[in-house]
Design an enzyme around this catalytic site. Sequence first.
Site, PDB file in Angstrom:
ATOM      1  N   GLY A  47       0.830  -1.305  -0.145  1.00  0.00           N
ATOM      2  CA  GLY A  47       0.132   0.385   0.123  1.00  0.00           C
ATOM      3  C   GLY A  47       1.503   1.120  -0.339  1.00  0.00           C
ATOM      4  CD  GLU A  48       0.400   4.943  -1.399  1.00  0.00           C
ATOM      5  OE1 GLU A  48       1.806   5.627  -1.540  1.00  0.00           O
ATOM      6  OE2 GLU A  48       0.508   4.757  -2.437  1.00  0.00           O
ATOM      7  CB  SER A  49       5.536   2.793   2.922  1.00  0.00           C
ATOM      8  OG  SER A  49       6.164   3.977   2.431  1.00  0.00           O
ATOM      9  CB  CYS A  79       4.821  -3.715  -1.481  1.00  0.00           C
ATOM     10  SG  CYS A  79       5.072  -2.538  -2.846  1.00  0.00           S
ATOM     11  NE  ARG A 111       9.064   6.284  -0.219  1.00  0.00           N
ATOM     12  CZ  ARG A 111       7.906   6.545   0.289  1.00  0.00           C
ATOM     13  NH1 ARG A 111       7.797   7.190   1.297  1.00  0.00           N
ATOM     14  NH2 ARG A 111       7.000   6.733  -0.592  1.00  0.00           N
ATOM     15  CB  ILE A 139       2.481  -2.205  -7.855  1.00  0.00           C
ATOM     16  CG1 ILE A 139       1.790  -4.047  -8.022  1.00  0.00           C
ATOM     17  CG2 ILE A 139       1.584  -0.714  -8.123  1.00  0.00           C
ATOM     18  CD1 ILE A 139       0.411  -4.591  -7.199  1.00  0.00           C
ATOM     19  NE  ARG A 140       3.304   4.220  -7.353  1.00  0.00           N
ATOM     20  CZ  ARG A 140       2.079   4.350  -6.773  1.00  0.00           C
ATOM     21  NH1 ARG A 140       0.962   3.401  -7.967  1.00  0.00           N
ATOM     22  NH2 ARG A 140       1.709   4.241  -5.841  1.00  0.00           N
ATOM     23  CG  HIS A 175       1.926  -6.466  -3.727  1.00  0.00           C
ATOM     24  ND1 HIS A 175       1.129  -5.753  -2.885  1.00  0.00           N
ATOM     25  CD2 HIS A 175       3.069  -5.752  -4.531  1.00  0.00           C
ATOM     26  CE1 HIS A 175       1.754  -4.515  -3.327  1.00  0.00           C
ATOM     27  NE2 HIS A 175       2.673  -4.621  -3.907  1.00  0.00           N
ATOM     28  CD  GLU A 177      -0.455  -8.826  -1.362  1.00  0.00           C
ATOM     29  OE1 GLU A 177       0.088  -7.645  -1.511  1.00  0.00           O
ATOM     30  OE2 GLU A 177       1.172  -9.652  -1.215  1.00  0.00           O
TER      31      GLU A 177
END
Length: 195
Positions: A47-49, A79, A111, A139-140, A175, A177
């Site tokens: 997600g967004e760390s 991630c 990052r 993903i990024r 990921h 998952e």
Amino acid sequence: MRIAVLALQGAFLEHEMILRRLGVDCFEVRQKQDWLQEKDALIIPGGESTTQGKLLDELGLLSPIREEIERGLPVFGTCAGLILLSRDVEGNSETAPAPPRLGTMQITTARNAYGRQLGSFRVESTFVGIEGQIPMTFIRAPYIKEATEAVEVLAKVDDRIVAARQGNQLVTAFHPELDADTHVHEYFLNMIRNR
């Protein structure tokens, strides 16, 4: 076995679905009260760390989670989870203060290492302790730039470290998952059983 899944933001539902497919009980951590439940391990999703770190700090979860990891609670970060567990992170803004993170793993992480345009890609590659190749969806994604001798490198893609383990801590830049393959989650479950 009962696993806590950090559910502040990101792909926590996907982790829960895989755990249930593997017959493992899990619960969501959204506030400090949730964290007090009995648990055998923690998963920190992608997600967004920055958002996850700020929320962990604001909700008073950062220190209790860090303390339990340092005492031996198994943790799996994917991630953003990898970034939150990293001791050092490159690619943060030079002017803004570094966002809060757990910092329990002796790794330096870059990052958004693959850039925005190359942000999403999928490969199949090897992972130490898993037979054959497994799918890896990025993903990024970050990657691990440096790791101390305490860290075991588990997977590399294009000569960049994308999975590692330090004692009770497991991280992946990809990921697992988001794929049907459950091998990485099974690897983590074995870590919990064998600790």
